[in-house]
Scaffold this motif. Structure first.
Motif, PDB file in Angstrom:
ATOM      1  N   LYS A  48       0.772  -1.194   0.068  1.00 51.56           N
ATOM      2  CA  LYS A  48      -0.090  -0.138  -0.114  1.00 51.56           C
ATOM      3  C   LYS A  48       0.805   1.050  -0.064  1.00 51.56           C
ATOM      4  O   LYS A  48       0.667   2.211  -0.685  1.00 51.56           O
ATOM      5  CB  LYS A  48      -0.960   0.139   1.261  1.00 51.56           C
ATOM      6  N   LYS A  52       1.116   3.815  -3.052  1.00 51.22           N
ATOM      7  CA  LYS A  52       0.811   5.317  -2.831  1.00 51.22           C
ATOM      8  C   LYS A  52       1.694   6.209  -3.051  1.00 51.22           C
ATOM      9  O   LYS A  52       1.579   7.269  -3.670  1.00 51.22           O
ATOM     10  CB  LYS A  52       0.210   5.319  -1.241  1.00 51.22           C
ATOM     11  N   SER A 511      -6.274   4.595  -4.209  1.00 57.66           N
ATOM     12  CA  SER A 511      -7.425   4.844  -3.109  1.00 57.66           C
ATOM     13  C   SER A 511      -7.149   3.823  -1.743  1.00 57.66           C
ATOM     14  O   SER A 511      -6.879   2.952  -2.042  1.00 57.66           O
ATOM     15  CB  SER A 511      -8.662   4.427  -3.597  1.00 57.66           C
ATOM     16  N   ASP A 512      -7.517   4.486  -0.531  1.00 55.26           N
ATOM     17  CA  ASP A 512      -7.485   3.837   0.703  1.00 55.26           C
ATOM     18  C   ASP A 512      -8.494   2.601   0.497  1.00 55.26           C
ATOM     19  O   ASP A 512      -8.500   1.805   1.349  1.00 55.26           O
ATOM     20  CB  ASP A 512      -7.609   4.805   1.704  1.00 55.26           C
ATOM     21  N   ASP A 513      -9.470   2.912  -0.387  1.00 46.03           N
ATOM     22  CA  ASP A 513     -10.588   1.833  -0.438  1.00 46.03           C
ATOM     23  C   ASP A 513     -10.398   0.705  -1.239  1.00 46.03           C
ATOM     24  O   ASP A 513     -11.196  -0.109  -1.436  1.00 46.03           O
ATOM     25  CB  ASP A 513     -11.822   2.518  -0.834  1.00 46.03           C
ATOM     26  N   TRP A 514      -9.076   0.589  -1.931  1.00 44.69           N
ATOM     27  CA  TRP A 514      -8.949  -0.696  -2.673  1.00 44.69           C
ATOM     28  C   TRP A 514      -8.962  -1.826  -1.683  1.00 44.69           C
ATOM     29  O   TRP A 514      -8.641  -2.070  -0.793  1.00 44.69           O
ATOM     30  CB  TRP A 514      -7.410  -0.765  -3.004  1.00 44.69           C
ATOM     31  N   ASP A 515      -9.359  -2.961  -2.495  1.00 43.44           N
ATOM     32  CA  ASP A 515      -9.288  -4.474  -2.007  1.00 43.44           C
ATOM     33  C   ASP A 515      -8.180  -4.947  -2.367  1.00 43.44           C
ATOM     34  O   ASP A 515      -7.897  -5.391  -3.647  1.00 43.44           O
ATOM     35  CB  ASP A 515     -10.450  -5.071  -2.673  1.00 43.44           C
ATOM     36  N   TRP A 516      -7.177  -5.204  -1.453  1.00 45.63           N
ATOM     37  CA  TRP A 516      -5.898  -5.721  -1.801  1.00 45.63           C
ATOM     38  C   TRP A 516      -6.016  -7.447  -1.794  1.00 45.63           C
ATOM     39  O   TRP A 516      -4.746  -7.838  -1.906  1.00 45.63           O
ATOM     40  CB  TRP A 516      -4.824  -5.178  -0.790  1.00 45.63           C
TER      41      TRP A 516
END
Length: 566
Positions: A48, A52, A511-516
């Motif tokens: 992440k 980023k 995006s902090d909302d990504w599904d990793w």
């Protein structure tokens, strides 16, 4: 460099086998590998942070050879150091990549006898020779079918012909592209390297041709003339060579299909009839009795970018190498999108900041696991978006000999979405690496499914290809669209959303909302594949009959140790 993205096409890895299998039934639990306890945890927080940072606005879209490049390189080097890598280029972190940009201008019409065809609408052309002017004058036209010379298949469209001073007229794709299956000499609907335009221009140069003109046809090309026109009417990039590309043709180009039909009609020939004849083994080139002339000026710009190279030295066989790669570059500043004039940066979060992040995570995981028997080399490549030039330069100037490179894993555009029930492979049944891949899938309760759109030649469009065409087997496996949560509907929706709204656009942002979870699943698999090679003794080769088999065989026969020891 991936102009048409499905879910499977947004993450790339290097060659494999295509063994069809059915997806798991809905609701089936996904098993970890049998030896999951031995695998370090995937450092998702690290991925992440790296994604980023690399896709932040102040990195300005990571365009190579710009003022921002040193800052990008410093960051990647710092991450490599923190992950536990050592400098991988004889004590240095960087491998300079000298490139040349050539922009054509002042194009003359393409003239054949009394016929004249306009640049852009009827034909396009460019040159890889670093000269101020490219001129083709009264060059004899020869129809050479698909322009293929494949000794392993007993096929030579140039047989008995001296191409010096001549211009080759070449059909796009390969001879059995229209077949529904994959049983033909050239694997039917699945495109081989011989079907790629890059190969056709390279072979024409090897044959000594003055110029090469590919006949565009939308179905076998898999894209319209608009794509050809936009790609060939701007700057063209290549790696600088000591001879300034003088071993290349004077010009490479494309002509619209109706243009080719008109030229052949003037020669008393029929394109459809010649196309049918060219699909039969034993086809002989056909001189057209016509001469072509066209030319253009070249504006030349030289520059240098850099690959970043780190290494984890091996213990018992350190001179044998497993390669991991991901390109760090993106498009830089680009056209604003979605009514936001202030946002003219193509950040490239998915393409390919998260690929570099995944490679950094793999470096950290392997460092934590301790040294492998073989050395593991991690390369952040430049200039992928300009035509795979960073990997092309590494392939032509390898820091670690290619006959001592066991194989590798390439990471490109990993889609942030959920875990998948199955994986797929581009390129078909190409190499013995596929055996390791199927075993790794089985250990996880996953299956292998068929590649979408094999006619598009996706295997030849990412950085692993620069190593593959020089004989090094490379993994190329992809998460399928069948997600564990939501199935194929969810997977296809995620892929289409990225393709339509973010690919090569300013909206490709972190995006902090990504599904990793899906990217973590990829990294788990990548780790298994790479570590198995690094700790093993296997020297994988291409399948018999593959277009790259002879190259690997020749290299291994001449090698001192390396792949000659298998």
């Amino acid at each position: 460099m991936k102009p048409s993205l499905s879910f499977a096409a947004v993450l790339l890895l290097g060659a494999s086998v295509a063994v069809s299998a059915q997806p798991l039934p809905k609701g089936t639990a996904l098993k970890p590998p049998a030896d999951a306890g031995a695998q370090p945890d995937v450092p998702v927080d690290l991925m992440k942070a790296v994604t980023k940072r690399l896709s932040a606005d102040d990195f300005e879209g990571r365009a190579p050879s710009t003022a921002v490049e040193p800052k990008v390189l410093d960051y990647i080097i710092a991450q490599f150091k923190a992950a536990g890598l050592q400098p991988g280029n004889k004590g240095e972190w960087l491998q300079p990549v000298p490139t040349v940009e050539i922009t054509g201008g002042n194009y003359t019409p393409l003239k054949v006898g009394a016929q004249s065809f306009a640049f852009g609408t009827d034909y396009v052309a460019a040159s890889y020779r670093v000269t101020p002017k490219a001129e083709v004058r009264d060059s004899e036209l020869v129809f050479v079918g698909y322009g293929i010379n494949a000794p392993e298949l007993g096929w030579n469209d140039y047989a008995g012909l001296d191409m010096k001073g001549k211009t080759a007229v070449i059909l796009v794709n390969d001879p059995d592209y229209a077949d529904e299956g994959e049983q033909g000499l050239f694997k039917g609907r699945r495109m081989t390297y011989y079907g790629r335009w890059t190969y056709k221009f390279e072979e024409a140069a090897r044959q000594g041709a003055t110029a090469a003109l590919i006949v565009h046809d939308t179905f076998p090309a898999a894209y319209g003339w608009n794509v050809v026109n936009s790609s060939w009417t701007g700057a063209q990039y290549s790696v600088q060579k000591p001879n300034d590309g003088m071993d290349q043709t004077v010009a490479n180009g494309w002509v619209q299909k109706p243009v080719a039909e008109a030229i052949l009609k003037a020669a008393g020939k029929d394109l459809a009839s010649l196309t049918k004849a060219a699909q039969t083994k034993g086809f002989k080139p056909v001189p057209l009795g016509l001469k072509v002339s066209f030319g253009f000026d070249n504006t030349i710009r030289r520059s240098t970018s850099n690959n970043v190279v780190g290494v984890l030295p091996g213990t018992t066989r350190p001179d044998e190498v497993v390669l991991y790669s991901a390109h760090w570059d993106h498009l830089g500043h680009c056209a604003p999108q979605g009514g936001k004039p202030q946002d003219g940066i193509c950040n490239g979060a998915v393409d390919n900041a998260d690929g570099v992040a995944a490679m950094t995570a793999l470096a950290k995981m392997n460092a934590e696991a301790g040294p492998a028997a073989r050395s593991q080399v991690f390369v952040a490549l430049t200039l992928e978006e300009s035509g795979l030039l960073g990997s092309e330069y590494y392939g032509a100037n390898p820091i670690y000999p290619l006959d001592h490179t066991v194989g590798g894993v390439n990471m490109d555009a990993l889609l942030p979405a959920g875990r998948a029930r199955s994986y797929t492979q581009t390129g078909g049944d190409k190499s013995e690496l596929g055996d390791l891949y199927l075993k790794a899938l089985a250990a996880r309760g996953l299956t292998d499914v068929a590649e979408d759109h094999p006619e598009r030649g996706g295997y030849y469009r990412s950085d692993h290809f620069s190593l593959a065409k020089r004989g090094v087997p490379m993994f190329n496996v992809e998460r399928s669209s069948d997600l564990a949560s939501g199935g194929t509907a969810a997977g296809e929706k995620a892929a289409q959303d990225y393709t339509d709204n973010r690919y090569h656009a300013p909206a490709d942002e972190y995006s902090d909302d990504w599904d990793w979870s899906g990217i973590a699943q990829d990294v788990e698999l990548f780790y298994d594949l790479g570590r198995t090679l690094a700790d093993g003794t296997m020297w994988p080769n291409w399948r018999q009959g593959d277009e790259f088999r002879a190259i690997r065989d020749k290299a291994c026969a001449a090698a001192t140790k390396g792949c000659n020891t298998k």
